[in-house]
Each structure stands twice: as C-alpha cells, then as structure tokens.
Design an enzyme around this catalytic site. Structure first.
Site, short mmCIF file in Angstrom:
data_model
loop_
_atom_site.label_atom_id
_atom_site.label_comp_id
_atom_site.label_asym_id
_atom_site.label_seq_id
_atom_site.Cartn_x
_atom_site.Cartn_y
_atom_site.Cartn_z
N HIS A 9 -36.27 3.53 -52.14
CA HIS A 9 -37.24 4.21 -51.00
C HIS A 9 -37.74 3.32 -49.99
CE1 HIS A 9 -37.49 7.59 -53.49
NE2 HIS A 9 -38.47 7.23 -54.44
N LYS A 13 -50.47 12.59 -53.95
CA LYS A 13 -50.83 13.09 -52.35
C LYS A 13 -51.26 14.54 -52.53
CE LYS A 13 -47.94 15.07 -48.66
NZ LYS A 13 -46.61 15.51 -48.39
#
Length: 910
Positions: A136, A568
């Site tokens: 990532h 999130k």
C-alpha cells in the site's frame, strides 16, 4: 545543524548525544554541499519557529523556491537521521532489558507454567504468526535512502573506542553526504515488481539473522518449561500481497503475479543456498567416528545416481563424510530448482525441489541421523535453527495471498450462468439469498459450469485467469506458494461461494475427489459487514459443500478484518468496537461448527487505520479468538520502522510471537465476570453510538469534501509515486466515498488534523459520562485491556495532532464559507482531549509517557517549518492554477518534498 534536544532534558543522554552528533554532521554536510548560508538559514528558521511561529511562517512565505526546497530537505534529512537513531536506541534499550530481566520469550514461557498442559501443547502445535507485507502506498522514503540509513544504523550500533571514533565519524559523514545527494522523490510510479524488491530487501535480511534467533530462543524457552516444539510446527512464516492484490489495482495482472513469484523464488533459493553452504562447512563428521542411518545412506546413494553434476572428485573427497555429501546433493537440487524456474522446464523428481517440503525432508534425514549417532547437540542446535528458518521462509520467501473484489467474481459468473438460461432471473438481478443457494448447489455439482476456455469477455476472462494462474503456480512452485484467496468487500456467503465456484472451474478444488488446494477468505471491511460477521460465517459453514471445503483445508477458516475502511466510514470508535465484537461472534460460530478460526488483521500504520503497538493489540483480543494462529498486515512505513534495524526486527518478531502464544495459551476464558462484561458492553454501545453520530455528521457535511481537498495536500499524493495502486477507486470521481482509506488518512495527517485517529471519541465518552456512568469508564480503563489499549492509541494520536498548525493551513488555504468545518473539528478535539484526560488523570496528554511527550515537543521545532513551507507552496500553486499560469516543475517538486518531510517527521503517511 544543532539539535533541539539541547533545550531539553530526556531520560536518555546517550540518545541525545547521538542525535546531536548526527545533527552536527548534517550541518557540516550542508556547509560542504551548499555553503554556510543554508545552515545559517536553517538555524534561524528553527529558532524563529520556537519563538514566534507567525514570524517564521512570514519569513518562509517569501522564500525562493530553490532555497525552500533545500530548507525542506535539510529538515527532512534531520528527521531521517533522528528516526534511525531512535530505532537504534530502542533496540539498545530492549537488549539492556533482556540482560536484566531475561528476554520476552523467557518471561512469556514463565507465565505459561500456569497454563493447562494439554491446551498448551495444542497451542504450541498450531502456533503460526504470519506478518503479511503489503505494498500500500504509505512508504514515502525511497529504498535508496533507506539503504543508506541502514548503514548509518549499523555504524551507530557498533561500540566504538575513542581511538576509532574519527574513522566512524568519517563513515557517518560519508553516508549523510550520500543521503543529501540522493533524490528522495521517485521519478516514476513503481511497478509491482519494484514493490516486491522492496519487501524482498527486508525478507532477505530477516532470513539472514533475526528469524533464526527468535525461533532458536522460542524452542529453548519452551523446552525449559517442559514443552516440545514439534518438528513440523512453523511458529513464524511470512506472507505478501505484492503481486497478488488485484483489488482496484489494474497493474496486477496474471503475468505480473507470475513475475513476482519468480523474483521471490530467485531470492528465496539464494538465501537457502547460503544456509546450506554454511551447513556444508560444519558437517565434516566422518563415518569412521560417528556412523549414519541406513535411510540417510540410501537416500545419498539415490541422489548421487540422479545428480551426475556432482563431480567424481567431490564424491571421492567426501566418501567418508556422508553428512557433508548429502548437504552437497541438497545444494545441487537447489541449483537445479533455480535453473528449472528460470527456463520454465518441468519438475524432475529427485533432481530438483517442488516446494519446501522436499527440501525439509532431506534436511531432516541428516538431523535424524545425527541425533542417532551422538550428534544431538548440533542436530538440535544449529541444524534445527537452519531447518526452522527454511520452514519459516520456504523457497518462496513469503506465501502470496491473492485478493480480488467480490463484484469481479459475480461479473464473470453472471456471463456463465446467463448463458445456460436455466434460471428465471438474470444473475445480476438475483437477490443475495437466491444467488447463495444457486452457487451452493453449483458447488455440489460434478459437472463443470462452462467449457474450456470459458465463454467470457475480457474482464471476466481476466478474473478467471487469476485462478488458472494460481493453479499453475501451485504446480510449478509447490503448495506453500499461495494458500489464501481473499474476497474484498465481502457482504455475504454468496460472495464466498462465488470465488469457490470459480476456483473449482479452474481445477483448484474438487469436493467429490476430496481435495482443495486453496482456502477462500472473506474480508469484512465495513461496519455493516462487521456487525453481520456471525451471520455471514454461519451461512458459510451451515452449507454442507462449503463445510466440506473447510474440512479439506484442515478444518481452518480464515477471516480477514478490515480496519481502514470501517474506520473511514464509521469512525475509529465504532470501527474498533465492531471489530472487537465481530471477533467474539466469529469465535462462537467457529466453535459451534468445530472449526479453528484464523483471524487476519488488516491493520494500517496509523491509529486511524488500526495501527498501534502490536503486542498490546494482540493481548487485547477477546478470549478464545487466538488459537495459536494470527495474520497481520505490515504496511508501508511500518515495515521500515520495524525491520530496518536488525536488533529491532528481532524484538518486534519476538513481541508478536510472545503475545500470540500468551493470548492463545492463557486467555481461554473471560478475564471478567459476565456481569462486568455485560456492563462494559452496554457502556461501549453508548460510546460507539454517540461517537458514530458525531463522526457521520462531520463526513456527511456537504462542505466536507471541498474542505478536505482545500485544507490538505491530498491531491499531491498521486504525484509522489508511492505505490503501483491508484489512490482512488475506478470511476469514483472526486467524492470522498471513492477515495481510498490511505489517502483519506494521508491528507488529514499531512495537515496535522489527523481526524481519523480521534474524531468522535470525545462525543462518545461524554455521552457515557452524561448518562451517569463515570465509574464504569474508570472501571473499564483499569480492568479492560481492550478499552485501555484503545484509549492509549487515541491519546497518542491526539498528542501528534496540532491544531495550531492546522489553523495555519485553514486560514491560508480554505475559503471563509468552509471554515465552519474546522470549527467542528476544533470543538471535537477540545472535547476529546478533555474527556481522555478525565479518564487518565493527567494534566496534559502523555503525562504517563514523558519521554514520548518530550520527543513530540522536540520534533515540532523541525516539523513546523516544513508545515509552514507546505502551506506557502500550496498557496502559490493554487494561485498559479487559478490564474491559468503554466505549472512550475520546481514548485511542484518543492511541494512534494514537504510531503515527504512531514511523513518523516510524524513517522506516518497514511
């Protein structure tokens, strides 16, 4: 370049001295490379920042671009040097603690004396800790810089007498010069193969030392308390997503997957050859003095017949040294394996290895013979270390997970089912329950769903092609190369069955013949899926065909928990609480079906993405959820932080193994009474609901997307070329929904607001207090590991948050009509700090961690100037864009340097 440490006192005078030493050497580099004017400016900015932030910001606002870039690089380089020095000293402190108190594994083994002996043996038998390296885009530092920092770390770790100091300082200065002359910005976005090389860099280093140390110590400490580590147990293995994670990354094609597997095996085999060469040097045992088992001698004779490459001269020289000659045969088989993979030729049994199992079998023949012929000390010492190290890495170095979005499987299957025309519904229109029953029925079927090649369009063929690539990989590399197929955005059992049907179509499983070459893993990554975790697992395991698949995989079901997306969309409080509860529910369902649950924690580097100390996080898991096995992602800058310095690499691996062993062996029942747990659960529901409401009010504010883009440098993320994966999901436009969790955290972190790591916590705690449950909060903090760990991580993030600097971003960059969003953030921050301090009893954040508190204060003197420069440069860039002025490459470059600098200063990107 002097250190801000000069103005403070810390508990480590040696750390201060080393940082000052490197700071002085950096100052000399600046003078040598750029002239004394730059060093003078650096010192002026640092002093002014401490005395008058606004004056410093004003000075930096008018700085020429070339000078601004050099300033940022100077402060960033200081952070790189300070970070690596802190890592070295952390390792040194841990070694001192080991000398005084014994190693962590020794202390853990002492605690295991209280465990049920039978349960302890079962736990040790199943013990497997697997860090999974991912690509990532969160490692801002280039490998070229990291290599030089590692050399600096090695120099700092070496004890130096005064007579040698000049030479060591020269070596340090040389490396600092080289860091200064190395471009820290990537020119192009890395390909997956480049990302694989980054991970392999660390895996090679771990192979050479730290892993062997940990496994040797673990074996010895368990024996000390009367527990034998079985020969076939692999307490530590490694995983990777690099080259296998296709979700949202169009760059990961089946061809890329293959190339990465070849690259891993090149390194894995070379690492194995080094260990075998070392063994050959040791194994001079003469048959005159020791003897050997018939099994070893027979296998040696067979090897020599099949391996004519081994010269007659060598056979003659080692005729009386069967152990060394067998090691030579092993070496030749490894060389043949390397050549086979390079040329793409077929496996030749007895001449090369198909997977690690055959290699380990040969080595165990030597080990067994040594044990039976007075060589037990070496067999159970160095030989055992070598075997366990090779078992940990295999020839593949790391086992690759393959991941794909659930929708991709349904898209391919829709074409295959609709072609048959046997259902009254189009596949895409089927309700989830109906689709699940159809897929379960198909899984039971003996006939294939489609001819070969399957009649699919390009996208569908690409999805099915991945399963064919997995089948080919298992045939060419062996069974350890890929074990898990992960389904992202899994919302129901039908998503799991869909992947299983495609795996069957590709020849990866046959329930009627009784084999399954891979396991299917649901990834639960939103709050809704976490809440439904038990239902999803129940629907999977209650289906006889799928339960048969799990049985064929050793009665183990892996489930991955996603921290990033759940945080999130739901906020950190609800994310952490729902993940904790999901683990309990999954445990209960798995136990009911007689299945061993393996949890895979998809943590990020930051607290907002599930980060935090691994040891504490593992010990805070619900009882019974760890049965000796755990998988945890290691992402981005976390990898270099944990594994760049060898002594720290060892300690971090030891921490994770020790915590998993302790939690699995001892945490087999609730630590609290049912009444206390029910009371705390009810309290956490109140906290979570109120925190979730506060967080959703923020993210649903229609002005938030524009505010987020205005107040952060998130648009610069793509230009940094951090990773091969795009920062937005395909077709998502500019909405926050389409923004991945990593850039979401990245933007907030760069602007020092760090909203994902704490927002909503204050509202949640306040709601519980207003409900008259202050005493329950205190009780939870004192007695509940989960809550204490959660609050500790939030407190650390609050301490990193700096709304004074954030206000400078907002005042300079955000239009007036959007500033109400910052007012909301300020109010929640003030509330959260107040509520956290009420529970911890501190006057200031981190009062119970004074060294960490002081470290943050020291760093601000260097970090704030970078933030001021970032704001000034963002303003210039946006003003130029508004005036349709052509982009200035130097401005863009200076801005990207500030992004790297803040990442280095905070030791986090996303």
């Amino acid at each position: 370049m002097s250190s801000a440490d000069d103005q403070t006192t810390t508990t480590s005078s040696e750390l201060r001295a080393d940082i000052r030493r490197l700071g002085d050497l950096l100052g000399e580099t600046l003078v040598r490379q750029e002239g004394p004017e730059l060093l003078d400016l650096v010192e002026k900015v640092r002093r002014l920042t401490r005395e008058d932030g606004e004056a410093a910001a004003e000075l930096l606002r008018g700085t020429e671009l070339e000078t601004a870039a050099k300033l940022v690089r100077a402060f960033s380089t200081y952070f790189h040097l300070a970070n690596v020095t802190e890592q070295v000293h952390r390792g040194r402190e841990l070694r001192t603690k080991r000398a005084a108190e014994g190693g962590l594994l020794a202390r853990t083994a002492d605690r295991l004396k209280d465990a049920d002996p039978e349960h302890l043996r079962a736990t040790v038998k199943n013990l497997n800790v697997r860090p999974v390296f991912t690509a990532h885009p969160t490692e801002a530092a280039r490998r070229s810089v990291l290599n030089k920092l590692r050399r600096i770390a090695a120099l700092l770790e070496t004890p130096v007498i005064e007579a040698d100091r000049r030479r060591y300082d020269t070596r340090l200065a040389e490396n600092i010069d080289l860091v200064w002359q190395t471009d820290e910005l990537r020119v192009v976005r890395p390909e997956p193969a480049d990302e694989a090389r980054n991970a392999i860099y660390y895996l090679d280093e771990l192979h050479a030392g730290a892993v062997g140390d940990v496994l040797e110590d673990l074996t010895a400490e368990l024996e000390r308390v009367g527990v034998q580590l079985p020969d076939d147990t692999r307490p530590l293995t490694f995983g990777t997503w690099i080259g296998g994670d296709r979700d949202g990354n169009p760059n990961v094609t089946p061809e890329v997957t293959w190339d990465v597997l070849i690259l891993q095996h090149e390194h894995g085999i070379n690492d194995a050859l080094e260990l075998i060469d070392e063994l050959r040097g040791f194994l001079s045992n003469s048959i005159r003095y020791t003897g050997a088992t018939e099994e070893l001698l027979t296998s040696l004779g067979t090897d020599l017949e099949r391996l004519p490459e081994i010269s007659p001269r060598y056979k003659r020289l080692n005729a009386e040294e069967p152990y060394r000659l067998k090691a030579t045969c092993i070496r030749q088989k490894l060389e043949n394996t390397k050549q086979r993979l390079a040329k793409g030729t077929a496996h030749q049994p007895g001449r090369d290895y198909l997977g690690t199992g055959e290699l380990l079998h040969d080595l165990k023949l030597i080990q067994t013979s040594l044990r039976e012929h007075r060589g037990g000390l070496f067999a159970d010492g160095r030989m055992d270390r070598t075997i366990r190290t090779l078992a940990a890495f295999g020839l593949q170095l790391a086992t690759m997970d393959v991941r794909e979005h659930a929708d991709a499987h349904h898209y391919a299957l829709g074409q295959l089912f609709d072609r048959l025309g046997e259902e009254s519904w189009r596949y895409a229109d089927m309700p989830r329950d109906y689709r699940g029953k159809l897929l379960a029925k198909e899984l039971r079927s003996r006939r294939p769903l489609a001819p070969s090649p399957a009649p699919l369009d390009a996208a569908g063929a690409k999805t099915l092609g991945v399963f064919h690539t997995v089948k080919r990989a298992l045939a060419v590399f062996g069974p350890e190369v890929i074990e898990s197929y992960i389904i992202s955005m899994c919302q129901g059992a039908d998503d799991v069955f869909a992947a299983a049907v495609l795996a069957r179509e590709a020849g990866l499983l046959d329930l009627h013949a009784g084999w399954a070459k891979i396991g299917i893993v649901p990834l639960l990554e939103t709050t809704d899926e976490l809440k439904a975790a038990d239902t999803i697992l129940e629907d999977m395991l209650s289906d006889p065909s799928y339960r048969r698949l799990v049985a064929l995989r050793g009665d183990v079901q892996e489930v991955m928990l996603g921290y990033s997306d759940s945080s999130k969309f739901g906020g950190i409080t609800t994310s952490q609480w729902e993940i904790h509860r999901a683990q309990r529910r999954l445990r209960d369902v798995a136990h009911r079906y007689g299945v061993r649950l393996r949890l895979f924690h998809g943590r990020g580097g930051t607290v907002g993405r599930g980060g935090g100390p691994s040891h504490d996080a593992i010990l805070a898991q619900p009882w019974g959820t760890l049965e000796g096995e755990i998988k945890v992602t290691e992402q981005g800058e976390v990898i270099s932080d944990k594994y760049l310095v060898p002594s720290l690499a060892r300690e971090n691996l030891e921490l994770t193994v020790a915590a998993t062993l302790q939690a699995s062996a001892l945490h087999t029942a609730p630590r609290q009474s049912d009444e206390a747990l029910a009371r705390w659960d009810a309290a956490m529901d109140v906290v979570s609901d109120a925190a979730h409401s506060a967080y959703r009010r923020l993210v649903e504010d229609p002005d938030l997307p524009t505010y987020f883009l205005a107040s952060t440098p998130v648009d610069q993320l793509a230009d940094l070329h951090l990773g091969s994966r795009p920062s937005r999901r395909p077709g998502s436009g500019v909405s926050l929904d389409g923004l991945r969790a990593i850039p979401w955290v990245f933007g907030w972190t760069q602007s020092r607001q760090i909203v994902p790591g704490w927002f909503g916590v204050g509202s949640g705690l306040k709601a519980l207090r207003e409900a008259g449950l202050d005493t329950v909060l205190d009780e939870m903090h004192e007695q509940w590991h989960f809550f204490r760990n959660f609050l500790s991580n939030v407190e650390m993030t609050l301490a990193k948050t700096d709304l004074r600097i954030a206000r400078h971003y907002v005042d300079t960059l955000v239009p007036d009509h959007l500033k109400h969003v910052f007012a909301t953030i300020e109010a929640e921050h003030e509330l959260t700090v107040r509520e956290v301090l009420r529970i911890t009893g501190g006057e200031k954040l981190l009062d119970t961690h004074p060294v960490l508190q002081q470290t943050f204060a020291i760093r601000d003197a260097y970090l704030d100037p970078i933030s001021y420069l970032q704001v000034a440069l963002l303003k210039r860039q946006r003003d130029a864009a508004a005036a349709d002025t052509p982009p200035d490459p130097l401005l863009a470059r200076a801005l990207l340097l500030t992004v790297n600098g803040v990442a280095a200063g905070l030791r986090n990107t996303g």
